[in-house]
Scaffold this motif. Structure first.
Motif, short mmCIF file in Angstrom:
data_model
loop_
_atom_site.label_atom_id
_atom_site.label_comp_id
_atom_site.label_asym_id
_atom_site.label_seq_id
_atom_site.Cartn_x
_atom_site.Cartn_y
_atom_site.Cartn_z
N GLU A 155 7.67 2.07 -4.58
CA GLU A 155 7.17 1.18 -5.64
C GLU A 155 5.64 1.18 -5.67
O GLU A 155 4.98 1.48 -4.67
N SER A 156 5.11 0.73 -6.80
CA SER A 156 3.66 0.77 -7.02
C SER A 156 2.88 -0.14 -6.07
O SER A 156 1.70 0.06 -5.86
N TRP A 157 3.51 -1.10 -5.48
CA TRP A 157 2.79 -2.02 -4.59
C TRP A 157 3.20 -1.87 -3.12
O TRP A 157 2.80 -2.67 -2.28
N GLU A 214 2.99 7.97 -17.96
CA GLU A 214 2.15 6.77 -17.99
C GLU A 214 2.93 5.68 -18.70
O GLU A 214 3.64 5.96 -19.68
N GLY A 256 0.76 1.70 -15.43
CA GLY A 256 1.17 2.46 -14.27
C GLY A 256 1.46 3.91 -14.58
O GLY A 256 1.47 4.34 -15.74
N SER A 273 4.17 7.08 -12.99
CA SER A 273 5.25 7.51 -12.09
C SER A 273 5.20 9.02 -11.95
O SER A 273 5.08 9.73 -12.95
N LYS A 332 7.46 8.18 -7.16
CA LYS A 332 6.33 7.42 -6.64
C LYS A 332 5.63 6.74 -7.82
O LYS A 332 5.30 7.40 -8.81
N GLU A 333 5.43 5.43 -7.69
CA GLU A 333 4.77 4.66 -8.74
C GLU A 333 3.37 4.24 -8.29
O GLU A 333 3.15 3.96 -7.11
N PHE A 334 2.46 4.17 -9.26
CA PHE A 334 1.10 3.70 -9.02
C PHE A 334 0.74 2.74 -10.13
O PHE A 334 1.08 2.97 -11.29
N GLN A 335 0.04 1.65 -9.79
CA GLN A 335 -0.31 0.66 -10.81
C GLN A 335 -1.81 0.52 -10.97
O GLN A 335 -2.59 0.79 -10.06
N SER A 336 -2.18 0.07 -12.17
CA SER A 336 -3.56 -0.24 -12.51
C SER A 336 -3.57 -1.63 -13.14
O SER A 336 -2.96 -1.84 -14.19
#
Length: 123
Positions: A35-37, A78, A94, A96, A110-114
């Motif tokens: 997860e992103s966090w 995105e 975010g 993925s 894999k997730e990434f957040q902004s």
């Protein structure tokens, strides 16, 4: 590539609909999902447990994909995500990174957040 885009889109929409039936046809049994966090899940079974538990008290309001990018067995998208958790509404942008096997099952996500709004410290 359109098939992979549909798989990812269907998965995102399953959270809005709270429909766990999508999970088994989306992920390999030995998938790794980050997860992103930070939390990570190491199997379809763990993803199913997380999905069920999270959706008891929380609601995904929006998970909208804006763009897809593809390279080999990997698709990147995105997106904007918004949910209601504990009575609070929050959202973020975010990305993925999703890797597929030869059966078009997800084996790594894999997730990434902004955080939004963005801050411009030099303006």
């Amino acid at each position: 590539m359109k098939k992979r885009e549909r798989i990812i889109t269907d998965y995102f929409n399953s959270w809005i609909r709270k429909d766990a039936s999508v999970l088994e046809r989306t992920f390999s049994t030995d998938v790794v999902y980050i997860e992103s966090w930070g939390p990570a899940y190491r199997s379809l079974e763990q993803i199913e447990a997380w999905f069920t538990e999270w959706n008891k008290d929380n609601t995904v309001l929006d998970w909208n994909i804006s763009d897809f990018y593809h390279s080999g067995d990997t698709s990147i998208c995105e997106w904007y995500f918004q949910c209601e958790c504990g009575g609070n509404i929050d959202g973020f942008n975010g990305v993925s990174i999703t890797t597929f096997n030869e059966r078009d099952e997800i084996v790594l996500l894999k997730e990434f957040q902004s955080k939004i709004p963005n801050i411009y410290p030099y303006e």
